[in-house]
Design a protein around this motif. Structure first.
Motif, mmCIF file in Angstrom:
data_model
loop_
_atom_site.group_PDB
_atom_site.id
_atom_site.type_symbol
_atom_site.label_atom_id
_atom_site.label_comp_id
_atom_site.label_asym_id
_atom_site.label_seq_id
_atom_site.Cartn_x
_atom_site.Cartn_y
_atom_site.Cartn_z
ATOM 1 N N ASP A 12 -11.320 17.959 39.853
ATOM 2 C CA ASP A 12 -11.465 19.192 39.089
ATOM 3 C C ASP A 12 -10.934 19.108 37.665
ATOM 4 O O ASP A 12 -11.090 20.042 36.888
ATOM 5 C CB ASP A 12 -10.828 20.375 39.813
ATOM 6 N N ASP A 40 -7.539 21.340 43.246
ATOM 7 C CA ASP A 40 -7.981 22.666 43.697
ATOM 8 C C ASP A 40 -6.914 23.734 43.555
ATOM 9 O O ASP A 40 -6.437 24.327 44.506
ATOM 10 C CB ASP A 40 -8.514 22.625 45.118
ATOM 11 N N ALA A 46 -14.092 24.211 42.845
ATOM 12 C CA ALA A 46 -15.420 24.846 42.863
ATOM 13 C C ALA A 46 -15.928 25.075 41.447
ATOM 14 O O ALA A 46 -17.113 24.849 41.153
ATOM 15 C CB ALA A 46 -15.369 26.166 43.632
ATOM 16 N N LYS A 47 -15.055 25.495 40.550
ATOM 17 C CA LYS A 47 -15.448 25.702 39.150
ATOM 18 C C LYS A 47 -15.880 24.390 38.501
ATOM 19 O O LYS A 47 -16.854 24.356 37.752
ATOM 20 C CB LYS A 47 -14.287 26.308 38.351
ATOM 21 N N TRP A 49 -17.110 21.658 40.031
ATOM 22 C CA TRP A 49 -18.417 21.246 40.563
ATOM 23 C C TRP A 49 -19.535 22.066 39.936
ATOM 24 O O TRP A 49 -20.591 21.532 39.594
ATOM 25 C CB TRP A 49 -18.455 21.351 42.081
ATOM 26 N N ALA A 50 -19.315 23.352 39.757
ATOM 27 C CA ALA A 50 -20.336 24.208 39.137
ATOM 28 C C ALA A 50 -20.587 23.792 37.691
ATOM 29 O O ALA A 50 -21.740 23.712 37.246
ATOM 30 C CB ALA A 50 -19.910 25.673 39.208
ATOM 31 N N ALA A 51 -19.529 23.497 36.956
ATOM 32 C CA ALA A 51 -19.670 23.073 35.554
ATOM 33 C C ALA A 51 -20.384 21.725 35.468
ATOM 34 O O ALA A 51 -21.248 21.522 34.601
ATOM 35 C CB ALA A 51 -18.306 22.996 34.885
ATOM 36 N N GLN A 53 -22.480 20.458 37.687
ATOM 37 C CA GLN A 53 -23.886 20.670 38.043
ATOM 38 C C GLN A 53 -24.651 21.265 36.864
ATOM 39 O O GLN A 53 -25.755 20.830 36.548
ATOM 40 C CB GLN A 53 -23.996 21.578 39.259
ATOM 41 N N ALA A 54 -24.069 22.241 36.206
ATOM 42 C CA ALA A 54 -24.720 22.873 35.051
ATOM 43 C C ALA A 54 -24.945 21.881 33.917
ATOM 44 O O ALA A 54 -25.914 21.993 33.165
ATOM 45 C CB ALA A 54 -23.869 24.053 34.562
ATOM 46 N N ARG A 59 -24.137 14.810 42.107
ATOM 47 C CA ARG A 59 -23.086 14.639 43.110
ATOM 48 C C ARG A 59 -23.657 13.785 44.241
ATOM 49 O O ARG A 59 -24.648 14.177 44.871
ATOM 50 C CB ARG A 59 -22.714 16.037 43.611
#
Length: 73
Positions: A12, A40, A46-47, A49-51, A53-54, A59
């Motif tokens: 992260d 974490d 989670a933030k 992984w979202a960043a 992916q964007a 992954r």
């Protein structure tokens, strides 16, 4: 083709920053999820992984490397 595979501690933070920097530089970038560990803190994993992916970071799992030729990696 330029590819970067990223692994390490602090998914992260350090891993995510490295992966997103690689994308900014135009590299096709993969984070090998099972070769990383996150901290974490308050949802930071989670933030991240979202960043990633964007940003277009992909992954994958280490087993995906065994079939890299067939998977297009």
């Amino acid at each position: 083709m330029k590819r970067v595979f990223v692994v390490g501690l602090a998914t992260d933070f350090c891993v995510a920053w490295t992966a997103m920097d690689a994308r900014k530089e135009g590299f096709e970038t993969y984070v090998i999820e099972d070769a990383c560990r996150g901290i974490d803190t308050q949802g930071s994993l989670a933030k991240a992984w979202a960043a990633m992916q964007a940003a277009g970071v992909q992954r994958i799992q280490s087993a995906d490397l065994a079939t890299a030729g067939r998977a297009g990696l």
